[in-house]
Design a protein around this motif. Structure first.
Motif, PDB file in Angstrom:
ATOM      1  N   VAL A  10       0.826  -1.218   0.000  1.00 41.66           N
ATOM      2  CA  VAL A  10       0.000   0.000   0.000  1.00 41.66           C
ATOM      3  C   VAL A  10       0.853   1.258   0.000  1.00 41.66           C
ATOM      4  CG1 VAL A  10      -2.024  -1.048   1.078  1.00 41.66           C
ATOM      5  CG2 VAL A  10      -0.173  -0.147   2.521  1.00 41.66           C
ATOM      6  N   LEU A  13      -0.261   3.969  -2.411  1.00 47.46           N
ATOM      7  CA  LEU A  13      -1.645   4.428  -2.331  1.00 47.46           C
ATOM      8  C   LEU A  13      -1.666   5.940  -2.151  1.00 47.46           C
ATOM      9  CD1 LEU A  13      -4.652   3.532  -2.084  1.00 47.46           C
ATOM     10  CD2 LEU A  13      -4.284   3.470   0.396  1.00 47.46           C
ATOM     11  N   TRP A  22      -9.561   4.910   3.680  1.00 52.49           N
ATOM     12  CA  TRP A  22      -8.852   4.185   2.621  1.00 52.49           C
ATOM     13  C   TRP A  22      -8.805   2.690   2.941  1.00 52.49           C
ATOM     14  CZ3 TRP A  22      -7.856   9.272   3.493  1.00 52.49           C
ATOM     15  CH2 TRP A  22      -7.768  10.095   2.363  1.00 52.49           C
ATOM     16  N   PRO A  72      -2.719  -3.635   3.970  1.00 51.17           N
ATOM     17  CA  PRO A  72      -3.919  -3.704   3.121  1.00 51.17           C
ATOM     18  C   PRO A  72      -5.080  -4.279   3.930  1.00 51.17           C
ATOM     19  CG  PRO A  72      -2.017  -4.657   1.999  1.00 51.17           C
ATOM     20  CD  PRO A  72      -1.613  -4.449   3.423  1.00 51.17           C
TER      21      PRO A  72
END
Length: 326
Positions: free
Chosen positions: A283, A286, A308, A324
């Motif tokens: 991630v 991200l 998120w 994640p």
């Protein structure tokens, strides 16, 4: 911890000081935090030395908010009249360890721990200097003041500052105002700017008017004007893109993210909290956008998790990894 710990020996106090310096260096690894905790738990004498050094009340297993207000006030007052080495002696007396000689042998004269002005982790401090300049100090920042009849010099030892130059009305003649780092000098030209000392260079952003940059090992002089930023090391100045206007958001206690990679976000937020904060590589890229509190990093992390597709994995209160979700 049962019973009473004996008074820490000079050797144990030396170990506690070494751990404190290591963990506050800004480069301590997650393993170092675990090793320190194991050292503290190894003996009541270790725990007592750590607790006294940090000025903590309560259970020794809690990771400490440093530096302790009492120790800081004691050293500040002492240094005004006696200098750094004697101030370390006072600290030794306050700790009740009889280790004055040990502390005086340490190379504290160059340490951010004994700077004229300093902030702890998560602390942002505003200081009005004698010349009327206004100094804002970011988290974990240390500054020495070198004001005399010829110049006004701030030596940035660690961290980040924002400086608004004062009129210096009481001076007999003009005294240049400058910020010095290990990489060079930033001279104010009637301005507001911020200086961030990093391991491999110094980053400067100008909010108003202009500054003059001069690396230590070069004859190059570069002028930055309002809205501009640059990075320099001891050899040269490197141009950067003009700032986006959010660079000084930290002075208001917030972090503004505009499509910021999570890895960058975590690195910035992590400067305002104790311990280890990281994100899984899955991630890391991200993109994060929003306004997040630097004063309450737990709330910011909670908001991140709710907004998120990530979750917080807590090994301890001071060791958090963003993973994640699912």
């Amino acid at each position: 911890m049962s019973g009473f710990a004996r008074e820490p020996s000079p050797a144990v106090v030396q170990q506690a000081i070494a751990w404190m310096v290591r963990l506050q260096s800004g480069s301590a690894s997650p393993t170092a935090w675990d090793e320190c905790l194991r050292w503290r738990e190894a003996a009541p004498e270790h725990a007592l030395a750590w607790e006294r050094l940090q000025g903590i009340q309560g259970r020794f297993a809690s990771m400490p908010p440093v530096p302790a207000a009492l120790a800081q006030q004691t050293m500040d007052a002492a240094r005004k009249h006696m200098g750094r080495r004697k101030a370390m002696g006072l600290l030794a007396v306050a700790m009740g360890t009889g280790c004055t000689a040990l502390l005086l042998r340490q190379p504290w004269s160059d340490s951010a721990l004994l700077a004229d002005l300093r902030t702890g982790v998560g602390e942002v401090r505003r200081v009005v200097l004698a010349d009327g300049s206004v100094l804002l100090m970011d988290t974990a920042t240390a500054v020495d003041l070198r004001f005399d009849e010829n110049e006004r010099r701030l030596v940035l030892l660690k961290g980040r500052i924002a400086l608004s130059s004062g009129t210096d009305a009481g001076a007999q003649h003009y005294r240049p105002l400058m910020v010095q780092t290990t990489h060079g000098r930033v001279r104010a030209l009637g301005t507001r700017f911020q200086t961030h000392l990093q391991e491999d260079g110094t980053r400067v952003q100008v909010q108003s008017d202009a500054v003059e940059l001069r690396p230590h090992g070069s004859a190059e002089v570069r002028v930055l004007r309002q809205g501009q930023q640059a990075w320099f090391d001891t050899s040269q100045v490197y141009e950067l893109q003009d700032s986006d206007g959010d660079g000084d958001a930290w002075t208001d206690g917030v972090l503004v993210a505009r499509s910021m990679p999570l890895s960058v976000f975590v690195a910035q937020l992590g400067r305002y909290r104790f311990g280890h904060l990281a994100c899984d590589e899955r991630v890391a890229q991200l993109r994060i956008s929003g306004v997040f509190s630097l004063k309450d990093t737990e709330r910011s992390l909670d908001l991140l998790q709710k907004t998120w597709p990530i979750e917080l994995r807590r090994r301890t209160r001071y060791w958090v990894t963003l993973m994640p979700r699912g």
